[in-house]
Design a protein around this motif. Structure first.
Motif, PDB file in Angstrom:
ATOM      1  N   HIS A 169       0.851  -1.185   0.000  1.00 29.73           N
ATOM      2  CA  HIS A 169       0.000   0.000   0.000  1.00 29.73           C
ATOM      3  C   HIS A 169       0.888   1.236   0.000  1.00 29.73           C
ATOM      4  N   MET A 170       0.771   2.030  -1.049  1.00 24.18           N
ATOM      5  CA  MET A 170       1.651   3.186  -1.213  1.00 24.18           C
ATOM      6  C   MET A 170       0.842   4.335  -1.793  1.00 24.18           C
ATOM      7  N   PRO A 171       0.873   5.500  -1.153  1.00 16.32           N
ATOM      8  CA  PRO A 171       0.153   6.653  -1.725  1.00 16.32           C
ATOM      9  C   PRO A 171       0.784   7.079  -3.035  1.00 16.32           C
ATOM     10  N   ALA A 172      -0.012   7.196  -4.076  1.00 13.85           N
ATOM     11  CA  ALA A 172       0.491   7.535  -5.401  1.00 13.85           C
ATOM     12  C   ALA A 172      -0.388   8.609  -6.011  1.00 13.85           C
ATOM     13  N   VAL A 173       0.203   9.397  -6.881  1.00 17.04           N
ATOM     14  CA  VAL A 173      -0.535  10.465  -7.564  1.00 17.04           C
ATOM     15  C   VAL A 173      -0.767  10.148  -9.032  1.00 17.04           C
TER      16      VAL A 173
END
Length: 360
Positions: A153-157
Motif C-alpha cells: 500500500h503506497m500513496p500515489a498520484v
C-alpha cells in the motif's frame, strides 16, 4: 481473426475509394490540372495511412514517438556510457590539481609564507579537499531512491507509463536509468547517477565545496600564476641559462592549475547558484518546469500558485541538510556526514491541504 479481417476490409475500402476517385479524373489528368489532384490524392493517402494506426487511444504524436523511439534509446545509452567517461574525467582533473599543489604550490607556501598563514592554507585546503572527495564519492555511489516494486500500500498520484507502477508525489521516471526516482532532480552525467531524495544533499554539497575549492585555489594562486606566466613568457623569448626544464614544468603546471580552477569556478558556480535558488524555493529542477506551467494555468483562472513543498527558506535548507538542532550545522554541514535525509521519499508533508492543493 475478426480483428485482422476488419483491418483488411477497412484497407480495401480505402483503396476502392482512391481508385474510384482516380477513374473520373483520367480525362482531367490529360488537361493538366496536376496541383489540385496531387493535393487531393495526398489527402486520400493520409486517410489511408491513418486507417492503419489511428484509434481512440493513439494519434500522430504516438506514431512519431514510436518512430523516434530508437533514437531516444541511442541517446539514453550514449549518455549512460558517457557518464563513465565524465566520472573518470572528474577524478583525473581533480587528481591532477591535487598533485600539482603538493609538488609545486605547498613547497612554495612552506618556504615563503609565515607560519600562521601556512597553517591556514594547509588547514583550509585539506578541509575543502576532504569535503569534495567525501561528497563526490557519496553522490556517485548512493542510489537516489526508487519506489518499492512489491505490491504494498503506497500513496500515489499517478501511474508511470514506462514502469507500469504507481508513482508517489515528486517521483519521476528517468529514461537513462530506466526506473522511477524519488524526488528526482535530474540525471547528472558527471556523477553517472540520478540526483534524487537520498543523494540530493551529497550532490549539492559537492557542487558547493568544489566551487569554494576552485575559488580558493584561483585566488590564493593568483600571484604564483602571474610570476609563472611572466617566467614562461621570458623563457620562450630569450631562454636564460639559469632556467631549467624543471622550472618551466613547474611554471606550466601552476598556469594549468589556475586556468582550470578558474574555469570550473565560473561554470560550476553558475550551476550551484541555480540549485541554491531551487532549494530556497523548495523545488527540484523537474518541479521548476512543472510549477511554471501550473502557475500559468492558475493565473488564467484568477488563482495564485503556491508550491505545497515550500516550508520557508530556512526550513527548506534544514530539510535538505537534515539539520534538527544547532550543532548539526557543524556536524552535518561543515563536516562529512552520512546521515539519511528526513522521510522515505514517498510521503511528503504539505503546507496545506485543499481540493486543488496548488492554488489559493
Amino acid at each position: 481473426m475478426r480483428t485482422g479481417g476488419s483491418w483488411r476490409c477497412q484497407l480495401s475500402r480505402t483503396m476502392r475509394l482512391v481508385l474510384r476517385w482516380c477513374r473520373p479524373h483520367r480525362a482531367a489528368r490529360r488537361g493538366g490540372r496536376c496541383g489540385g489532384r496531387v493535393s487531393q490524392l495526398w489527402s486520400y493517402t493520409k486517410v489511408m495511412l491513418k486507417s492503419l494506426y489511428y484509434n481512440s487511444l493513439t494519434d500522430s504524436d504516438t506514431l512519431f514517438d514510436c518512430i523516434f523511439e530508437p533514437i531516444y534509446w541511442i541517446v539514453d545509452n550514449i549518455t549512460r556510457w558517457f557518464g563513465v567517461v565524465f566520472v573518470s574525467l572528474v577524478v583525473l582533473l581533480t587528481s591532477s590539481v591535487v598533485i600539482i599543489i603538493y609538488l609545486f604550490v605547498i613547497p612554495i607556501i612552506l618556504s615563503t609564507y609565515p607560519v600562521i598563514l601556512s597553517c591556514w592554507h594547509l588547514g583550509c585546503g585539506h578541509w575543502l579537499l576532504l569535503m569534495v572527495v567525501f561528497h563526490y564519492y557519496k553522490a556517485t555511489t548512493t542510489a537516489a531512491g526508487h519506489p518499492p516494486k512489491e505490491k504494498v500500500h503506497m500513496p500515489a498520484v499517478s501511474m508511470c507509463k514506462r514502469c507500469i507502477t504507481p508513482k508517489p508525489a515528486r517521483t519521476h521516471h528517468c529514461s537513462i536509468c530506466s526506473t522511477c526516482v524519488l524526488k528526482m532532480d535530474h540525471h547528472c552525467p558527471w556523477l553517472n547517477n540520478c540526483v534524487g531524495h537520498f543523494n540530493h544533499r551529497y550532490f549539492y554539497s559537492f557542487c558547493l565545496y568544489m566551487t569554494l575549492g576552485c575559488v580558493y585555489c584561483s585566488i590564493s594562486s593568483w600571484n604564483l600564476f602571474v610570476k609563472a606566466y611572466d617566467a614562461v613568457e621570458r623563457y620562450y623569448q630569450t631562454p636564460p641559462p639559469e632556467f631549467t626544464s624543471m622550472d618551466t614544468t613547474g611554471h606550466k603546471c601552476i598556469i594549468f592549475l589556475w586556468v582550470l580552477t578558474s574555469s570550473v569556478a565560473v561554470a560550476l558556480g553558475g550551476l550551484t547558484l541555480w540549485h541554491t535558488v531551487l532549494i530556497t524555493r523548495g523545488e527540484t529542477s523537474v518541479e521548476r518546469h512543472i510549477n511554471k506551467k501550473e502557475s500559468r494555468r492558475l493565473r488564467e483562472s484568477g488563482k495564485i500558485f503556491r508550491n505545497p513543498y515550500h516550508h520557508g527558506r530556512l526550513n527548506n535548507w534544514k530539510l535538505l541538510f537534515g539539520v534538527e538542532k544547532r550543532s548539526h550545522w557543524l556536524t552535518r554541514v561543515l563536516l562529512p556526514s552520512a546521515h539519511l535525509p528526513k522521510g522515505d521519499g514517498i510521503v511528503w508533508d504539505c503546507i496545506f491541504t485543499r481540493r486543488d492543493p496548488m492554488a489559493i
